[in-house]
Design a protein around this motif. Structure first.
Motif, PDB file in Angstrom:
ATOM      1  N   ALA A 105      -0.531   2.487  -7.801  1.00 31.21           N
ATOM      2  CA  ALA A 105       0.968   2.847  -7.925  1.00 31.21           C
ATOM      3  C   ALA A 105       1.612   2.511  -6.613  1.00 31.21           C
ATOM      4  O   ALA A 105       1.694   3.475  -5.630  1.00 31.21           O
ATOM      5  CB  ALA A 105       0.773   4.737  -7.872  1.00 31.21           C
ATOM      6  N   PRO A 106       2.041   1.449  -6.870  1.00 29.48           N
ATOM      7  CA  PRO A 106       2.771   0.780  -5.546  1.00 29.48           C
ATOM      8  C   PRO A 106       3.918   1.330  -5.069  1.00 29.48           C
ATOM      9  O   PRO A 106       4.369   0.946  -3.685  1.00 29.48           O
ATOM     10  CB  PRO A 106       2.769  -0.489  -5.740  1.00 29.48           C
ATOM     11  CG  PRO A 106       3.086  -0.525  -7.228  1.00 29.48           C
ATOM     12  CD  PRO A 106       2.442   0.573  -7.776  1.00 29.48           C
ATOM     13  N   LYS A 107       4.496   2.345  -5.487  1.00 27.75           N
ATOM     14  CA  LYS A 107       5.683   2.969  -4.971  1.00 27.75           C
ATOM     15  C   LYS A 107       5.293   4.553  -4.519  1.00 27.75           C
ATOM     16  O   LYS A 107       6.238   5.293  -4.227  1.00 27.75           O
ATOM     17  CB  LYS A 107       6.957   2.995  -5.798  1.00 27.75           C
ATOM     18  CG  LYS A 107       7.535   1.614  -5.765  1.00 27.75           C
ATOM     19  CD  LYS A 107       8.918   1.441  -6.517  1.00 27.75           C
ATOM     20  CE  LYS A 107       9.104   0.191  -6.496  1.00 27.75           C
ATOM     21  NZ  LYS A 107      10.556   0.052  -7.324  1.00 27.75           N
ATOM     22  N   ALA A 108       4.314   4.985  -4.840  1.00 26.80           N
ATOM     23  CA  ALA A 108       3.655   6.615  -4.323  1.00 26.80           C
ATOM     24  C   ALA A 108       3.627   6.440  -2.917  1.00 26.80           C
ATOM     25  O   ALA A 108       3.435   5.613  -2.394  1.00 26.80           O
ATOM     26  CB  ALA A 108       2.525   6.810  -5.031  1.00 26.80           C
ATOM     27  N   LYS A 109       3.444   7.638  -2.289  1.00 26.88           N
ATOM     28  CA  LYS A 109       3.559   7.875  -0.909  1.00 26.88           C
ATOM     29  C   LYS A 109       2.175   8.345  -0.645  1.00 26.88           C
ATOM     30  O   LYS A 109       1.538   9.235  -1.433  1.00 26.88           O
ATOM     31  CB  LYS A 109       4.508   8.934  -0.268  1.00 26.88           C
ATOM     32  CG  LYS A 109       6.057   8.483  -0.580  1.00 26.88           C
ATOM     33  CD  LYS A 109       6.205   7.159   0.320  1.00 26.88           C
ATOM     34  CE  LYS A 109       7.562   6.763   0.212  1.00 26.88           C
ATOM     35  NZ  LYS A 109       7.896   5.547   0.881  1.00 26.88           N
ATOM     36  N   VAL A 110       1.408   8.105   0.328  1.00 23.92           N
ATOM     37  CA  VAL A 110       0.154   8.506   0.781  1.00 23.92           C
ATOM     38  C   VAL A 110       0.303   9.383   1.939  1.00 23.92           C
ATOM     39  O   VAL A 110       0.884   9.270   2.961  1.00 23.92           O
ATOM     40  CB  VAL A 110      -0.768   7.396   1.322  1.00 23.92           C
ATOM     41  CG1 VAL A 110      -2.037   7.595   2.048  1.00 23.92           C
ATOM     42  CG2 VAL A 110      -0.862   6.347   0.006  1.00 23.92           C
ATOM     43  N   LEU A 111      -0.421  10.591   1.830  1.00 18.05           N
ATOM     44  CA  LEU A 111      -0.429  11.520   2.866  1.00 18.05           C
ATOM     45  C   LEU A 111      -1.550  11.486   3.705  1.00 18.05           C
ATOM     46  O   LEU A 111      -2.986  11.879   2.987  1.00 18.05           O
ATOM     47  CB  LEU A 111      -0.159  12.957   2.251  1.00 18.05           C
ATOM     48  CG  LEU A 111      -0.281  14.291   3.249  1.00 18.05           C
ATOM     49  CD1 LEU A 111       0.714  14.022   4.497  1.00 18.05           C
ATOM     50  CD2 LEU A 111      -0.291  15.509   2.725  1.00 18.05           C
ATOM     51  N   PRO A 112      -2.012  10.710   4.650  1.00 13.65           N
ATOM     52  CA  PRO A 112      -3.385  10.755   5.570  1.00 13.65           C
ATOM     53  C   PRO A 112      -3.665  11.929   6.032  1.00 13.65           C
ATOM     54  O   PRO A 112      -2.994  12.641   6.828  1.00 13.65           O
ATOM     55  CB  PRO A 112      -3.019   9.335   6.385  1.00 13.65           C
ATOM     56  CG  PRO A 112      -1.660   9.747   6.608  1.00 13.65           C
ATOM     57  CD  PRO A 112      -0.912  10.356   5.546  1.00 13.65           C
TER      58      PRO A 112
END
Length: 365
Positions: A105-112
């Motif tokens: 999903a190359p436009k999803a955001k990642v919450l680290p």
């Protein structure tokens, strides 16, 4: 079991890594990304942190460090590489000209969320805190690439996430360290993920069990690593991150679809493997990204699902035992009454949690 020191793969740079990501072609992710790229969805990654890799940093949000080890307070550091690898499998955007790693999903955001120490260890309570943080931060998907013991706090957090309409995806665990599906993958309502190898058959490293819902590629999986490098990992960790990316694609295309229906789309359209129907090695089968985004899948409780040819088996009343016929998953996603009732009587297992990678990944220089 003593950890084995990671070995280094052949030198892999941004010009080559995309071709080494065999799972992208196997899952037909290019066609799936013509339909959805995960826009508008945040995927929380409670792990060892996420290094701001060039292939990933545009999708990286400010997170948190829950370990008090003196790392980055925003979660954007990683002294291990595990969390960075998982984040890349979910949402790496690559570089110009099809260079660099790409996520499902190359436009999803990642919450680290740094919930594990540099040596890849975490306590159940710390993971529970990470889950709570993810829910309060608005994550639509939580990708948990670990399996192990539990605690009342962790169970409360997982059930709270499910009740909050979050898709929770978790690794089944890896042999030989694990012999059964670990927690939280064993929890009702969590999408439990096993693995396949390059031939499409059950990965030897993947734990089997009645809780398995779906499987995804889990052997020699290339992704992002620390210091701008790349890693090659094997384990249900990688498969879990891939499935979490798939969930992000569905949540993006169908933003009003409840979490339980997102999981239902993945199981109902999975490509059946092994014995006909659900089994303990493959669950309902290998995820099919395109079918999960396009198939005519009636809501849970209806008797059939119509999917494109080859997209997976058709679920019909009578195809499963009576206690499973109203759900496309082996365990279903639990009702509120079950969730509440299950909150008592659990024994606390204090053992440390294991990441879903075994053996350790190889990192390119």
């Amino acid at each position: 079991m003593a950890a084995r020191a990671p070995s280094l793969p052949p030198d892999v740079g941004p010009n080559r890594v995309r071709s080494d990501q065999w799972h992208l072609a196997t899952l037909n992710s290019g066609e799936a990304n013509e339909i959805s790229q995960g826009e508008g969805v945040t995927v929380a990654v409670p792990d060892t942190g996420v290094y701001p890799h060039p292939d990933l940093r545009a999708n990286l949000l400010r997170g948190v460090d829950l370990t008090n080890e003196g790392g980055s307070n925003d979660g954007q550091s990683d002294r291990n590489s595990h969390g960075t690898g998982m984040a890349g499998l979910i949402a790496a955007h690559g570089q110009e000209g099809s260079r660099g790693a790409r996520g499902i999903a190359p436009k999803a955001k990642v919450l680290p969320i740094i919930s594990s120490t540099a040596d890849n260890q975490s306590s159940p309570d710390n993971l529970g805190r990470a889950i709570d943080y993810a829910v309060s931060s608005g994550a639509g998907v939580i990708s948990i690439s670990s399996a192990g013991g539990s605690s009342p706090a962790l169970r409360r957090a997982i059930r709270g996430a499910i009740l909050a309409n979050v898709v929770v995806v978790a690794a089944a665990g890896n042999r030989p360290a694990d012999t059964e599906v670990g927690y939280p993958a064993s929890e009702d309502g969590v999408l439990a993920v096993g693995g396949i190898d390059k031939s499409g058959t059950h990965a030897a490293v993947s734990v089997s069990g009645p809780e398995i819902d779906v499987v995804a590629p889990a052997v020699d999986i290339y992704s992002t690593s620390i210091d701008g490098k790349y890693r090659k990992g094997t384990g249900t960790s990688d498969a879990t991150a891939i499935v979490a990316g798939a969930a992000a694609l569905i949540r993006s295309k169908y933003p009003y679809l409840p979490a339980r229906e997102v999981a239902h789309r993945l199981t109902a359209t999975a490509v059946d493997k092994g014995p006909p129907g659900r089994d303990d090695e493959y669950g309902y089968g290998v995820i099919d990204l395109v079918a999960a985004l396009t198939a005519d899948v009636p809501p849970l409780g209806f008797e059939s699902v119509s999917a494109p040819a080859g997209a997976g088996r058709t679920t019909t009343a009578g195809a499963q035992p009576d206690d499973e016929s109203d759900s496309a998953t082996a365990r279903g996603l639990a009702t509120l009454g079950v969730l509440v009732a299950a909150g008592v009587g659990w024994a606390v297992m204090a053992r440390r949690r294991r990441r879903g990678d075994d053996p350790p990944p190889r990192i390119s220089r």
